[in-house]
Design a protein around this motif. Structure first.
Motif, PDB file in Angstrom:
ATOM      1  N   THR A 163       3.389   5.962  -2.957  1.00  2.06           N
ATOM      2  CA  THR A 163       4.594   6.659  -3.406  1.00  2.06           C
ATOM      3  C   THR A 163       4.660   6.699  -4.924  1.00  2.06           C
ATOM      4  O   THR A 163       5.010   7.721  -5.521  1.00  2.06           O
ATOM      5  CB  THR A 163       5.853   5.972  -2.837  1.00  2.06           C
ATOM      6  OG1 THR A 163       5.772   5.945  -1.414  1.00  2.06           O
ATOM      7  CG2 THR A 163       7.111   6.703  -3.260  1.00  2.06           C
ATOM      8  N   SER A 164       4.330   5.576  -5.563  1.00  2.00           N
ATOM      9  CA  SER A 164       4.340   5.518  -7.024  1.00  2.00           C
ATOM     10  C   SER A 164       3.327   6.493  -7.616  1.00  2.00           C
ATOM     11  O   SER A 164       3.604   7.165  -8.620  1.00  2.00           O
ATOM     12  CB  SER A 164       4.033   4.087  -7.493  1.00  2.00           C
ATOM     13  OG  SER A 164       4.976   3.177  -6.990  1.00  2.00           O
ATOM     14  N   ALA A 165       2.153   6.590  -6.982  1.00  2.00           N
ATOM     15  CA  ALA A 165       1.112   7.504  -7.469  1.00  2.00           C
ATOM     16  C   ALA A 165       1.561   8.952  -7.348  1.00  2.00           C
ATOM     17  O   ALA A 165       1.293   9.778  -8.243  1.00  2.00           O
ATOM     18  CB  ALA A 165      -0.180   7.280  -6.682  1.00  2.00           C
ATOM     19  N   MET A 213       3.267   7.639 -11.565  1.00  2.00           N
ATOM     20  CA  MET A 213       3.488   6.373 -12.257  1.00  2.00           C
ATOM     21  C   MET A 213       2.192   5.587 -12.313  1.00  2.00           C
ATOM     22  O   MET A 213       1.427   5.523 -11.341  1.00  2.00           O
ATOM     23  CB  MET A 213       4.574   5.565 -11.540  1.00  2.00           C
ATOM     24  CG  MET A 213       5.896   6.319 -11.412  1.00  2.00           C
ATOM     25  SD  MET A 213       7.163   5.373 -10.523  1.00  2.00           S
ATOM     26  CE  MET A 213       7.531   4.096 -11.727  1.00  2.00           C
ATOM     27  N   ALA A 214       1.949   4.969 -13.444  1.00  2.00           N
ATOM     28  CA  ALA A 214       0.711   4.212 -13.627  1.00  2.00           C
ATOM     29  C   ALA A 214       0.744   2.888 -12.874  1.00  2.00           C
ATOM     30  O   ALA A 214      -0.290   2.377 -12.447  1.00  2.00           O
ATOM     31  CB  ALA A 214       0.475   3.964 -15.114  1.00  2.00           C
ATOM     32  N   GLU A 215       1.951   2.293 -12.723  1.00  2.00           N
ATOM     33  CA  GLU A 215       2.076   1.023 -12.036  1.00  2.00           C
ATOM     34  C   GLU A 215       2.966   1.191 -10.802  1.00  2.00           C
ATOM     35  O   GLU A 215       3.659   2.193 -10.646  1.00  2.00           O
ATOM     36  CB  GLU A 215       2.667  -0.039 -12.972  1.00  2.00           C
ATOM     37  CG  GLU A 215       1.778  -0.344 -14.175  1.00  2.00           C
ATOM     38  CD  GLU A 215       2.347  -1.462 -15.024  1.00  2.00           C
ATOM     39  OE1 GLU A 215       3.419  -1.987 -14.666  1.00  2.00           O
ATOM     40  OE2 GLU A 215       1.720  -1.802 -16.044  1.00  2.00           O
ATOM     41  N   VAL A 216       2.959   0.186  -9.953  1.00  2.00           N
ATOM     42  CA  VAL A 216       3.762   0.226  -8.724  1.00  2.00           C
ATOM     43  C   VAL A 216       5.248   0.181  -9.076  1.00  2.00           C
ATOM     44  O   VAL A 216       5.686  -0.649  -9.885  1.00  2.00           O
ATOM     45  CB  VAL A 216       3.410  -0.965  -7.807  1.00  2.00           C
ATOM     46  CG1 VAL A 216       4.304  -0.968  -6.570  1.00  2.00           C
ATOM     47  CG2 VAL A 216       1.949  -0.904  -7.406  1.00  2.00           C
ATOM     48  N   ASP A 217       6.023   1.095  -8.474  1.00  2.00           N
ATOM     49  CA  ASP A 217       7.470   1.097  -8.658  1.00  2.00           C
ATOM     50  C   ASP A 217       8.062   0.065  -7.702  1.00  2.00           C
ATOM     51  O   ASP A 217       8.224   0.310  -6.507  1.00  2.00           O
ATOM     52  CB  ASP A 217       8.037   2.490  -8.356  1.00  2.00           C
ATOM     53  CG  ASP A 217       9.542   2.558  -8.591  1.00  2.00           C
ATOM     54  OD1 ASP A 217      10.141   1.534  -8.985  1.00  2.00           O
ATOM     55  OD2 ASP A 217      10.131   3.633  -8.352  1.00  2.00           O
ATOM     56  N   ASN A 255       0.827  -1.203   0.000  1.00  2.00           N
ATOM     57  CA  ASN A 255       0.000   0.000   0.000  1.00  2.00           C
ATOM     58  C   ASN A 255       0.868   1.263   0.000  1.00  2.00           C
ATOM     59  O   ASN A 255       0.598   2.229  -0.730  1.00  2.00           O
ATOM     60  CB  ASN A 255      -0.929   0.001   1.207  1.00  2.00           C
ATOM     61  CG  ASN A 255      -1.888   1.175   1.216  1.00  2.00           C
ATOM     62  OD1 ASN A 255      -2.559   1.437   0.229  1.00  2.00           O
ATOM     63  ND2 ASN A 255      -1.956   1.883   2.336  1.00  2.00           N
ATOM     64  N   ALA A 256       1.936   1.256   0.810  1.00  2.00           N
ATOM     65  CA  ALA A 256       2.851   2.400   0.859  1.00  2.00           C
ATOM     66  C   ALA A 256       3.561   2.590  -0.478  1.00  2.00           C
ATOM     67  O   ALA A 256       3.755   3.725  -0.950  1.00  2.00           O
ATOM     68  CB  ALA A 256       3.860   2.210   1.981  1.00  2.00           C
TER      69      ALA A 256
END
Length: 426
Positions: free
Chosen positions: A52-54, A58-62, A47-48
């Motif tokens: 952070t990615s959002a 970024m469209a996907e999770v980093d 979730n964290a």
């Protein structure tokens, strides 16, 4: 369905492995993908990472956020410190060390590699074999990692071209032969897309070998590939003081960790450096008595005879006793910002023993980029050199190639108590 769901529930033992490679080769993303696809990331951590990615748009999770834990690393987008991660599958437990790629963090990589049994060396498919690739391969070989896995990453950016993979493989094999690397495997992957990490994906039909996780699941664990001599550095002498229990008055146990080999009740042992001899009367693990102790077990040994033993002594099988030495030839990595001074006295900590030492000579300093040997009269931080040390008292050591536990040591600055060097005995 995940590939993990097809794996049988067996235990292949703990595997410590290292990821290394040039800057931006995708080490942190690889570890993130491995943990993500094997479903070993906790929900709050995921979730964290999503938040952070959002924030970064970024469209996907980093997935690299999972290991780039320091604030400075997140801001700069690079790995600075060694990040350790622990996870388990149905077949074994893992400890991952994500080592930094920058040359100025050579000492960090040496530290991370010292306990690893396998190294994943990432290569960017667009860039091929670079100077840092060669340097990390040499360092992995230097610290005795027996198995190397060259993962050609970012295959998605070269159209999953088999010719690119085969060219990089051929170039690396030429270098590995020059360096004397014996066990090296190759795998094409895309850490970002997840191809050939846990699941095979759909873009590499020409590669018929195992996935990266399959290779890890079946890699040999430490201490399993060859017979090892028994080595037991004494950490503590246990003499219980309990007036209410007369049976404990004569109790004298020697506590420590079996660094290699095995010992059984009745075996003949020698205590070094004194040379005193006895036999094993009892082996205890907590309140449990064992007939036998093996590598990496922390146990208490009781002997048949009263022998003067203290912390820093080494208990070995009598038939496997090495010779105590007061001079050691070693490969030394200097870790401190304060240069090595030939005029100073340092502390050498070898297993549980500490002795004073001075530098006798520097045979050469190694350029880790070119592997050329250079003359040197001192060492700066991150330097690696072949040296001879003169010790005030003897130590009982094996060569690092034969025993990584008793063939390694660290150097401590007496004035600051900081660890300033790490060495491997020739």
């Amino acid at each position: 369905m995940s590939a993990l769901e097809h794996l049988p529930e067996i235990d292949n033992g703990l595997l410590r492995f290292l990821t290394c490679g040039s800057v931006d080769d995708g080490k942190s993303t690889l570890i993130g993908r491995l943990l993500f696809d094997s479903k070993t990331i906790l929900a709050d951590t995921l979730n964290a990472m999503e938040k952070t990615s959002a924030r970064r748009g970024m469209a996907e999770v980093d997935l690299s956020l999972l290991t780039d834990g320091l604030q400075a690393e997140r801001e700069q987008g690079i790995t600075i410190d060694v990040a350790y991660r622990y996870f388990t599958t149905g077949r074994r437990k893992y400890i991952i060390a994500d080592a930094p790629g920058h040359e100025q963090y050579t000492r960090n990589m040496v530290t991370a590699a010292s306990t690893a049994n396998l190294a994943i060396i990432l290569v960017d498919a667009r860039k091929g074999i670079l100077t840092q690739t060669r340097r990390h391969s040499y360092l992995a070989s230097l610290v005795g990692i027996p198995h190397l896995l060259v993962a050609v990453n970012k295959m998605d950016l070269v159209g999953y071209d088999q010719a690119v993979f085969e060219r990089i493989k051929a170039e690396y094999l030429t270098f590995a032969t020059q360096l004397g690397i014996k066990d090296v495997r190759f795998i094409p992957i895309s850490a970002l897309a997840g191809d050939m990490i846990v699941d095979r994906g759909e873009h590499l039909p020409w590669y018929e070998g195992p996935t990266l996780l399959d290779i890890l699941e079946n890699a040999p664990a430490a201490h399993t590939e060859q017979a090892e001599d028994f080595r037991f550095p004494v950490q503590y002498v246990c003499r219980p003081q309990d007036s209410a229990n007369p049976e404990l008055h004569d109790y004298r146990g020697f506590m420590g960790r079996v660094e290699s080999g095995a010992i059984a009740v009745g075996d003949a042992i020698t205590v070094l450096p004194s040379g005193a001899r006895s036999r094993i009367k009892k082996i205890e693990l907590g309140s449990q008595s064992l007939p036998r102790a093996i590598h990496e077990q922390s146990v208490t040994l009781l002997l048949e005879d009263e022998i003067d033993i203290s912390r820093g002594d080494l208990i070995v099988k009598s038939a496997e006793a090495p010779v105590p030495v007061k001079h050691i030839d070693a490969t030394l990595c200097w870790l401190s910002e304060t240069p090595l001074s030939p005029a100073r006295t340092y502390l050498v900590r070898h297993t549980t023993r500490e002795v004073k030492a001075k530098l006798a000579k520097i045979d050469y300093r190694l350029d880790v980029n070119t592997l050329e040997r250079e003359a040197a009269d001192g060492l700066a931080m991150n330097d690696i050199a072949r040296v001879t040390l003169k010790l005030a008292q003897p130590i009982v050591a094996d060569s690092y190639r034969s025993n990584r536990a008793t063939g390694a040591f660290i150097i401590i600055d007496e004035s600051s108590n900081n660890t300033v060097g790490a060495g491997m005995i020739a």
